[in-house]
Design a protein around this motif. Sequence first.
Motif, PDB file in Angstrom:
ATOM      1  N   ASN A  43       0.823  -1.214   0.000  1.00 48.70           N
ATOM      2  CA  ASN A  43       0.000   0.000   0.000  1.00 48.70           C
ATOM      3  C   ASN A  43       0.859   1.267   0.000  1.00 48.70           C
ATOM      4  N   HIS A  44       2.173   1.082   0.114  1.00 48.18           N
ATOM      5  CA  HIS A  44       3.102   2.207   0.260  1.00 48.18           C
ATOM      6  C   HIS A  44       3.504   2.749  -1.105  1.00 48.18           C
ATOM      7  N   ASP A  45       3.196   3.993  -1.367  1.00 47.50           N
ATOM      8  CA  ASP A  45       3.584   4.660  -2.613  1.00 47.50           C
ATOM      9  C   ASP A  45       5.024   5.141  -2.468  1.00 47.50           C
ATOM     10  N   PRO A  46       5.969   4.532  -3.207  1.00 40.84           N
ATOM     11  CA  PRO A  46       7.379   4.893  -3.009  1.00 40.84           C
ATOM     12  C   PRO A  46       7.691   6.327  -3.426  1.00 40.84           C
ATOM     13  N   PHE A  47       6.861   6.936  -4.251  1.00 41.64           N
ATOM     14  CA  PHE A  47       7.147   8.298  -4.710  1.00 41.64           C
ATOM     15  C   PHE A  47       6.699   9.343  -3.699  1.00 41.64           C
ATOM     16  N   SER A  48       5.528   9.157  -3.112  1.00 44.38           N
ATOM     17  CA  SER A  48       5.043  10.156  -2.159  1.00 44.38           C
ATOM     18  C   SER A  48       5.339   9.756  -0.722  1.00 44.38           C
ATOM     19  N   GLY A  49       5.634   8.461  -0.488  1.00 39.39           N
ATOM     20  CA  GLY A  49       5.855   7.980   0.865  1.00 39.39           C
ATOM     21  C   GLY A  49       4.570   7.746   1.639  1.00 39.39           C
ATOM     22  N   ALA A  50       3.429   7.921   0.981  1.00 47.98           N
ATOM     23  CA  ALA A  50       2.144   7.790   1.673  1.00 47.98           C
ATOM     24  C   ALA A  50       1.561   6.397   1.451  1.00 47.98           C
ATOM     25  N   MET A  51       0.724   5.977   2.389  1.00 47.39           N
ATOM     26  CA  MET A  51       0.061   4.671   2.318  1.00 47.39           C
ATOM     27  C   MET A  51      -1.275   4.845   1.582  1.00 47.39           C
ATOM     28  N   VAL A  52      -1.213   4.899   0.276  1.00 45.14           N
ATOM     29  CA  VAL A  52      -2.386   5.343  -0.486  1.00 45.14           C
ATOM     30  C   VAL A  52      -2.753   4.468  -1.685  1.00 45.14           C
ATOM     31  N   LEU A  53      -1.953   3.455  -1.988  1.00 43.14           N
ATOM     32  CA  LEU A  53      -2.204   2.776  -3.271  1.00 43.14           C
ATOM     33  C   LEU A  53      -3.544   2.051  -3.315  1.00 43.14           C
ATOM     34  N   SER A  54      -4.077   1.683  -2.138  1.00 40.83           N
ATOM     35  CA  SER A  54      -5.407   1.050  -2.136  1.00 40.83           C
ATOM     36  C   SER A  54      -6.473   2.016  -2.646  1.00 40.83           C
ATOM     37  N   ARG A  55      -6.164   3.324  -2.626  1.00 38.35           N
ATOM     38  CA  ARG A  55      -7.106   4.324  -3.142  1.00 38.35           C
ATOM     39  C   ARG A  55      -6.716   4.789  -4.545  1.00 38.35           C
ATOM     40  N   GLY A  56      -5.805   4.046  -5.177  1.00 34.93           N
ATOM     41  CA  GLY A  56      -5.361   4.384  -6.522  1.00 34.93           C
ATOM     42  C   GLY A  56      -6.408   4.059  -7.567  1.00 34.93           C
ATOM     43  N   ILE A  57      -6.101   4.481  -8.776  1.00 34.06           N
ATOM     44  CA  ILE A  57      -7.047   4.304  -9.880  1.00 34.06           C
ATOM     45  C   ILE A  57      -6.613   3.113 -10.718  1.00 34.06           C
ATOM     46  N   VAL A  58      -7.497   2.110 -10.805  1.00 30.12           N
ATOM     47  CA  VAL A  58      -7.195   0.892 -11.554  1.00 30.12           C
ATOM     48  C   VAL A  58      -7.390   1.156 -13.040  1.00 30.12           C
ATOM     49  N   GLY A  59      -6.454   0.654 -13.834  1.00 33.68           N
ATOM     50  CA  GLY A  59      -6.559   0.832 -15.281  1.00 33.68           C
ATOM     51  C   GLY A  59      -5.742  -0.229 -15.975  1.00 33.68           C
ATOM     52  N   SER A  60      -5.279   0.070 -17.188  1.00 38.29           N
ATOM     53  CA  SER A  60      -4.451  -0.888 -17.905  1.00 38.29           C
ATOM     54  C   SER A  60      -3.499  -0.158 -18.836  1.00 38.29           C
ATOM     55  N   ARG A  61      -2.387  -0.816 -19.103  1.00 40.24           N
ATOM     56  CA  ARG A  61      -1.430  -0.394 -20.136  1.00 40.24           C
ATOM     57  C   ARG A  61      -1.276  -1.596 -21.042  1.00 40.24           C
ATOM     58  N   GLY A  62      -1.809  -1.539 -22.264  1.00 42.04           N
ATOM     59  CA  GLY A  62      -1.819  -2.732 -23.101  1.00 42.04           C
ATOM     60  C   GLY A  62      -2.614  -3.810 -22.402  1.00 42.04           C
ATOM     61  N   ASP A  63      -2.016  -4.995 -22.220  1.00 42.63           N
ATOM     62  CA  ASP A  63      -2.743  -6.071 -21.544  1.00 42.63           C
ATOM     63  C   ASP A  63      -2.347  -6.183 -20.077  1.00 42.63           C
ATOM     64  N   ARG A  64      -1.658  -5.186 -19.542  1.00 38.28           N
ATOM     65  CA  ARG A  64      -1.257  -5.228 -18.132  1.00 38.28           C
ATOM     66  C   ARG A  64      -2.252  -4.430 -17.298  1.00 38.28           C
ATOM     67  N   SER A  65      -2.709  -5.036 -16.194  1.00 41.23           N
ATOM     68  CA  SER A  65      -3.553  -4.302 -15.248  1.00 41.23           C
ATOM     69  C   SER A  65      -2.660  -3.429 -14.380  1.00 41.23           C
ATOM     70  N   THR A  66      -3.110  -2.223 -14.127  1.00 37.18           N
ATOM     71  CA  THR A  66      -2.268  -1.260 -13.419  1.00 37.18           C
ATOM     72  C   THR A  66      -3.064  -0.527 -12.344  1.00 37.18           C
ATOM     73  N   VAL A  67      -2.306   0.108 -11.443  1.00 34.60           N
ATOM     74  CA  VAL A  67      -2.922   1.044 -10.506  1.00 34.60           C
ATOM     75  C   VAL A  67      -2.092   2.319 -10.536  1.00 34.60           C
ATOM     76  N   ALA A  68      -2.783   3.454 -10.577  1.00 36.12           N
ATOM     77  CA  ALA A  68      -2.111   4.752 -10.572  1.00 36.12           C
ATOM     78  C   ALA A  68      -2.184   5.335  -9.171  1.00 36.12           C
ATOM     79  N   SER A  69      -1.041   5.820  -8.681  1.00 35.12           N
ATOM     80  CA  SER A  69      -1.029   6.455  -7.373  1.00 35.12           C
ATOM     81  C   SER A  69      -1.954   7.664  -7.367  1.00 35.12           C
ATOM     82  N   PRO A  70      -2.766   7.830  -6.325  1.00 31.71           N
ATOM     83  CA  PRO A  70      -3.634   9.013  -6.257  1.00 31.71           C
ATOM     84  C   PRO A  70      -2.854  10.291  -5.953  1.00 31.71           C
ATOM     85  N   VAL A  71      -1.556  10.176  -5.630  1.00 35.72           N
ATOM     86  CA  VAL A  71      -0.793  11.377  -5.266  1.00 35.72           C
ATOM     87  C   VAL A  71      -0.129  11.982  -6.501  1.00 35.72           C
TER      88      VAL A  71
END
Length: 114
Positions: A43-71
């Motif tokens: 859940n730790h976002d290495p760029f912002s240092g915040a515990m936020v990835l569970s609140r990230g935005i789910v998406g995809s890049r090609g056929d890869r499932s991704t999550v975008a940091s909300p920060v």
Amino acid sequence: MSAFRSICPASRLPVDRGVAALVDGEQVAVFRTADGDLHAVSNHDPFSGAMVLSRGIVGSRGDRSTVASPVYKQVFDLATGECVDDPEVRLAVHEVRVRNGMVEVALLTRALSA
Ligand code: FES
């Protein structure tokens, strides 16, 4: 690998949304993608240092499932934990499964503490 821990009923895990869970002292973000796959990453976002990835935005890049940091919006591959814009950076990826209707997570690697 540590033992599987029960997180929540699988029916409570929304599609394309994350939930945060504490597993053996580590904060984990668990996702179910639209194709039905389950993913568990730190859940730790290495760029912002915040515990936020569970609140990230789910998406995809090609056929890869991704999550975008909300920060700062960096995008991480949910299967490998790799930051798609900066492969030097990756999230810890954990084992996730459904048993008896419950989502279970086992830590694969110790997340690094900031
Ligand atoms: S903010 Fe999570 S370990 Fe530092």
